[in-house]
Design a protein around this motif. Sequence first.
Motif, PDB file in Angstrom:
ATOM      1  N   GLU A 110       3.428  22.311  -9.736  1.00 36.35           N
ATOM      2  CA  GLU A 110       2.187  22.356  -8.971  1.00 36.35           C
ATOM      3  C   GLU A 110       2.513  22.418  -7.477  1.00 36.35           C
ATOM      4  O   GLU A 110       3.392  21.695  -7.005  1.00 36.35           O
ATOM      5  N   ARG A 111       1.824  23.278  -6.756  1.00 36.53           N
ATOM      6  CA  ARG A 111       2.001  23.328  -5.312  1.00 36.53           C
ATOM      7  C   ARG A 111       1.032  22.365  -4.657  1.00 36.53           C
ATOM      8  O   ARG A 111      -0.181  22.419  -4.896  1.00 36.53           O
ATOM      9  N   VAL A 112       1.558  21.465  -3.844  1.00 33.68           N
ATOM     10  CA  VAL A 112       0.757  20.472  -3.127  1.00 33.68           C
ATOM     11  C   VAL A 112       1.020  20.654  -1.631  1.00 33.68           C
ATOM     12  O   VAL A 112       2.069  20.259  -1.118  1.00 33.68           O
ATOM     13  N   GLY A 113       0.081  21.282  -0.940  1.00 35.67           N
ATOM     14  CA  GLY A 113       0.300  21.570   0.474  1.00 35.67           C
ATOM     15  C   GLY A 113       1.450  22.538   0.633  1.00 35.67           C
ATOM     16  O   GLY A 113       1.432  23.642   0.083  1.00 35.67           O
ATOM     17  N   ASN A 114       2.488  22.094   1.353  1.00 36.50           N
ATOM     18  CA  ASN A 114       3.651  22.948   1.602  1.00 36.50           C
ATOM     19  C   ASN A 114       4.840  22.629   0.698  1.00 36.50           C
ATOM     20  O   ASN A 114       5.946  23.123   0.921  1.00 36.50           O
ATOM     21  N   VAL A 115       4.626  21.802  -0.308  1.00 38.19           N
ATOM     22  CA  VAL A 115       5.722  21.436  -1.205  1.00 38.19           C
ATOM     23  C   VAL A 115       5.337  21.745  -2.659  1.00 38.19           C
ATOM     24  O   VAL A 115       4.172  21.977  -2.970  1.00 38.19           O
ATOM     25  N   TYR A 116       6.361  21.734  -3.511  1.00 37.82           N
ATOM     26  CA  TYR A 116       6.157  21.997  -4.938  1.00 37.82           C
ATOM     27  C   TYR A 116       6.549  20.752  -5.730  1.00 37.82           C
ATOM     28  O   TYR A 116       7.603  20.150  -5.499  1.00 37.82           O
ATOM     29  N   LYS A 117       5.690  20.380  -6.657  1.00 34.46           N
ATOM     30  CA  LYS A 117       5.927  19.201  -7.486  1.00 34.46           C
ATOM     31  C   LYS A 117       6.326  19.647  -8.893  1.00 34.46           C
ATOM     32  O   LYS A 117       5.579  20.355  -9.566  1.00 34.46           O
ATOM     33  N   LEU A 118       7.507  19.230  -9.323  1.00 31.22           N
ATOM     34  CA  LEU A 118       8.005  19.509 -10.662  1.00 31.22           C
ATOM     35  C   LEU A 118       7.916  18.231 -11.500  1.00 31.22           C
ATOM     36  O   LEU A 118       8.463  17.199 -11.118  1.00 31.22           O
ATOM     37  N   ARG A 119       7.226  18.332 -12.623  1.00 31.98           N
ATOM     38  CA  ARG A 119       7.127  17.190 -13.527  1.00 31.98           C
ATOM     39  C   ARG A 119       7.772  17.563 -14.856  1.00 31.98           C
ATOM     40  O   ARG A 119       7.441  18.591 -15.455  1.00 31.98           O
ATOM     41  N   THR A 120       8.709  16.745 -15.311  1.00 36.70           N
ATOM     42  CA  THR A 120       9.373  16.947 -16.597  1.00 36.70           C
ATOM     43  C   THR A 120       9.169  15.708 -17.460  1.00 36.70           C
ATOM     44  O   THR A 120       9.147  14.583 -16.946  1.00 36.70           O
ATOM     45  N   GLU A 121       9.030  15.923 -18.772  1.00 35.62           N
ATOM     46  CA  GLU A 121       8.706  14.808 -19.669  1.00 35.62           C
ATOM     47  C   GLU A 121       9.366  15.001 -21.014  1.00 35.62           C
ATOM     48  O   GLU A 121       9.448  16.115 -21.528  1.00 35.62           O
ATOM     49  N   ILE A 122       9.835  13.899 -21.594  1.00 36.41           N
ATOM     50  CA  ILE A 122      10.399  13.893 -22.943  1.00 36.41           C
ATOM     51  C   ILE A 122       9.641  12.858 -23.767  1.00 36.41           C
ATOM     52  O   ILE A 122       9.517  11.702 -23.356  1.00 36.41           O
ATOM     53  N   SER A 123       9.138  13.274 -24.925  1.00 37.28           N
ATOM     54  CA  SER A 123       8.507  12.360 -25.877  1.00 37.28           C
ATOM     55  C   SER A 123       9.500  12.079 -26.995  1.00 37.28           C
ATOM     56  O   SER A 123      10.117  13.001 -27.543  1.00 37.28           O
ATOM     57  N   ALA A 124       9.662  10.810 -27.346  1.00 39.06           N
ATOM     58  CA  ALA A 124      10.651  10.440 -28.358  1.00 39.06           C
ATOM     59  C   ALA A 124      10.201   9.176 -29.076  1.00 39.06           C
ATOM     60  O   ALA A 124       9.130   8.624 -28.788  1.00 39.06           O
ATOM     61  N   GLU A 125      11.025   8.714 -30.003  1.00 46.09           N
ATOM     62  CA  GLU A 125      10.721   7.469 -30.707  1.00 46.09           C
ATOM     63  C   GLU A 125      11.991   6.892 -31.306  1.00 46.09           C
ATOM     64  O   GLU A 125      12.949   7.613 -31.584  1.00 46.09           O
ATOM     65  N   ALA A 126      11.969   5.581 -31.481  1.00 49.25           N
ATOM     66  CA  ALA A 126      13.002   4.915 -32.267  1.00 49.25           C
ATOM     67  C   ALA A 126      12.504   4.939 -33.704  1.00 49.25           C
ATOM     68  O   ALA A 126      11.567   4.222 -34.056  1.00 49.25           O
ATOM     69  N   LEU A 127      13.086   5.800 -34.526  1.00 54.62           N
ATOM     70  CA  LEU A 127      12.615   6.047 -35.885  1.00 54.62           C
ATOM     71  C   LEU A 127      13.482   5.297 -36.890  1.00 54.62           C
ATOM     72  O   LEU A 127      14.691   5.499 -36.953  1.00 54.62           O
ATOM     73  N   PHE A 128      12.868   4.426 -37.675  1.00 56.69           N
ATOM     74  CA  PHE A 128      13.575   3.661 -38.702  1.00 56.69           C
ATOM     75  C   PHE A 128      13.268   4.250 -40.080  1.00 56.69           C
ATOM     76  O   PHE A 128      12.130   4.612 -40.376  1.00 56.69           O
ATOM     77  N   PHE A 129      14.294   4.331 -40.922  1.00 55.81           N
ATOM     78  CA  PHE A 129      14.070   4.844 -42.271  1.00 55.81           C
ATOM     79  C   PHE A 129      15.085   4.237 -43.233  1.00 55.81           C
ATOM     80  O   PHE A 129      16.173   3.808 -42.827  1.00 55.81           O
ATOM     81  N   ASN A 130      14.716   4.162 -44.496  1.00 61.68           N
ATOM     82  CA  ASN A 130      15.595   3.659 -45.541  1.00 61.68           C
ATOM     83  C   ASN A 130      16.231   4.849 -46.241  1.00 61.68           C
ATOM     84  O   ASN A 130      15.549   5.628 -46.898  1.00 61.68           O
ATOM     85  N   PHE A 131      17.557   5.042 -46.068  1.00 58.62           N
ATOM     86  CA  PHE A 131      18.174   6.226 -46.650  1.00 58.62           C
ATOM     87  C   PHE A 131      18.626   6.006 -48.081  1.00 58.62           C
ATOM     88  O   PHE A 131      19.107   6.928 -48.731  1.00 58.62           O
ATOM     89  N   LYS A 132      18.437   4.799 -48.608  1.00 59.12           N
ATOM     90  CA  LYS A 132      18.687   4.581 -50.031  1.00 59.12           C
ATOM     91  C   LYS A 132      17.433   4.894 -50.836  1.00 59.12           C
ATOM     92  O   LYS A 132      17.500   5.545 -51.880  1.00 59.12           O
ATOM     93  N   GLU A 133      16.283   4.448 -50.331  1.00 53.25           N
ATOM     94  CA  GLU A 133      15.000   4.743 -50.977  1.00 53.25           C
ATOM     95  C   GLU A 133      14.423   6.073 -50.498  1.00 53.25           C
ATOM     96  O   GLU A 133      13.381   6.512 -50.980  1.00 53.25           O
ATOM     97  N   LYS A 134      15.073   6.677 -49.500  1.00 55.90           N
ATOM     98  CA  LYS A 134      14.617   7.965 -48.948  1.00 55.90           C
ATOM     99  C   LYS A 134      13.194   7.875 -48.418  1.00 55.90           C
ATOM    100  O   LYS A 134      12.330   8.673 -48.783  1.00 55.90           O
ATOM    101  N   GLN A 135      12.964   6.921 -47.515  1.00 57.38           N
ATOM    102  CA  GLN A 135      11.602   6.696 -47.022  1.00 57.38           C
ATOM    103  C   GLN A 135      11.587   6.266 -45.562  1.00 57.38           C
ATOM    104  O   GLN A 135      12.377   5.419 -45.143  1.00 57.38           O
ATOM    105  N   VAL A 136      10.674   6.865 -44.797  1.00 56.63           N
ATOM    106  CA  VAL A 136      10.435   6.436 -43.423  1.00 56.63           C
ATOM    107  C   VAL A 136       9.816   5.043 -43.445  1.00 56.63           C
ATOM    108  O   VAL A 136       8.914   4.764 -44.238  1.00 56.63           O
ATOM    109  N   LEU A 137      10.292   4.160 -42.571  1.00 61.72           N
ATOM    110  CA  LEU A 137       9.723   2.825 -42.443  1.00 61.72           C
ATOM    111  C   LEU A 137       8.725   2.737 -41.301  1.00 61.72           C
ATOM    112  O   LEU A 137       7.761   1.982 -41.352  1.00 61.72           O
ATOM    113  N   GLY A 138       8.955   3.512 -40.252  1.00 59.75           N
ATOM    114  CA  GLY A 138       8.055   3.510 -39.102  1.00 59.75           C
ATOM    115  C   GLY A 138       8.810   3.853 -37.836  1.00 59.75           C
ATOM    116  O   GLY A 138      10.049   3.920 -37.823  1.00 59.75           O
ATOM    117  N   GLY A 139       8.070   4.102 -36.774  1.00 61.71           N
ATOM    118  CA  GLY A 139       8.690   4.459 -35.506  1.00 61.71           C
ATOM    119  C   GLY A 139       8.023   3.764 -34.343  1.00 61.71           C
ATOM    120  O   GLY A 139       6.875   3.321 -34.433  1.00 61.71           O
TER     121      GLY A 139
END
Length: 394
Positions: A112-141
Motif C-alpha cells: 500500500e502506498r501511504v503518502g510518499n512511502v510504500y507499506k509492505l505487509r507479510t503474514e504467515i498463518s500456521a498452527e501447532a497440530l497434534f495427531f495420533n499416528f497410531k490411531e491415525k487421527q487428528v487430535l486438534g490444533g
Amino acid sequence: MTGAALRQLLYRAGVGALVLASHIAIAAPDNNIYFAGVAYTSIASNIAEVYPHLSVELAGDGAATLNKRIKSLVQSQALPESIVFDALGSIKDASKATAMALALDGETSSIERVGNVYKLRTEISAEALFFNFKEKQVLGGFPFTIDYIDVSATPPSDGDIQKAFHDMVVGAAGRHDIADEFVNVLTRSRAPDAANKHLRVTLSTLGPKAVEYIHQVSPKLDQAAFTQEVAREFGKYLGANQQLSILPYSSNQAIGSSMAARFVEGESFNLKVPDADYEIHLNVAGFKKFEQSRSNVDALLLYGAFVDVDVLEPLSQKIYFSQRIKQGASRTIPVTQASVDDWAASRDTLLSLFDNFTKAMSDSGSAWLKSGLSDNRQAHDQFSSLEELVKSCR
C-alpha cells in the motif's frame, strides 16, 4: 523418516494434503510428543502456488534449518509437554503415539502506498497440530499468525517480499520469527485428549453483499481461498482467546472426514479428522466503507464487517447460537495519500470482529457486546449458552 512408522497418515477433510518437510521422531517413552517437522496444509501439487515464498524458503536445507531452530528453542525452556526430536525407530512399542507438527496454513502479502512511502505487509498463518499416528487421527490444533510491516521509499520488489518471508522463517535481529511464535504457543498448550469435546468450523461462505463489495475493492481476490482463510482465522482467535484446541476446517463435507496426504518423500498416507461435537457455520454477510469527514489535512474513513455465526450440535441439530455480529473501525489517512487499500482495512476489521467476539465468550461484561451483538433478549441468552458450550470443550 521411516516410511513404515507413518503409513496411512491423514489430514484434514476437504482442505488439502499435508506435506511434512522433516523427519518424524518415533522412539521414546510413552509420555513424549514426537515432533513431526514442518507441514503444508494444502494440496501437494499446489504448494508452489499457495505458498510461493514459503516453499522457496523451505526448499533445500531450509526446513532442516527451521527444525534445528525449533529444537534449540524447545530444549532451552520448560514446556507442558516433553517434545522428542531425534529418536528414530518403530511406533509398535508406543502406547501413546502422539505427534505434533508446525503446520503452515497460508501466506499473504500486500503493498500500500501511504503518502510518499510504500507499506509492505507479510503474514504467515500456521498452527501447532497434534495427531495420533497410531490411531491415525487428528487430535486438534492451536492456530496462530505472525506478520510484519515494512516501510520503504520505493515500491517493494519481488526480492524484497521474499526477503521479508526469509526473515520471518529464519529470524532476523529485532524480529519475532515463526519458530519463536510456534514455541510460544507450545508453552501454553497440551496435546488434546481424543475424548475431549471438539469444536470445528464446518461451513464458511460469502453473502451476496460481501461478494459485491469484494468485486469493487479487490476484484482479483480468490474468493474460495478467502472463505478458507475466514474459517482458519476464526479458529485461530477462538483457540487463542479461549485456550482451546480446534479441529481443522472442513471445506468439503461430501468426501467425509479423511483425505489423502503426500509427504516430501513422495509417499501417500491417511489421517482421520474426528467428527465435531459442535459445528460452527460462518457467513460473511457484507462489508461497508464510507468517508465520515475530510479536512485540508486528512480524511476519516469508517469500515464495517458483518458475519452470521451459527453454532450447533450436528446430531440433534440443537442451535446454541445463531446471530449476526458486527464490527466497526476507523482509519485516518492524509489527503495526499495516492491510494487506499480498502480491502486490507476491511480484512483487518473482520479479524478485529473475530478477536473481540471470541474474547467476549469468557467475558460477559465485555464492552464489545453492546455494539457487536444485537440488543435483544434472545441474542444475549444465546450468547450465554455459547459461553457454557465453550467451557465444556476445555
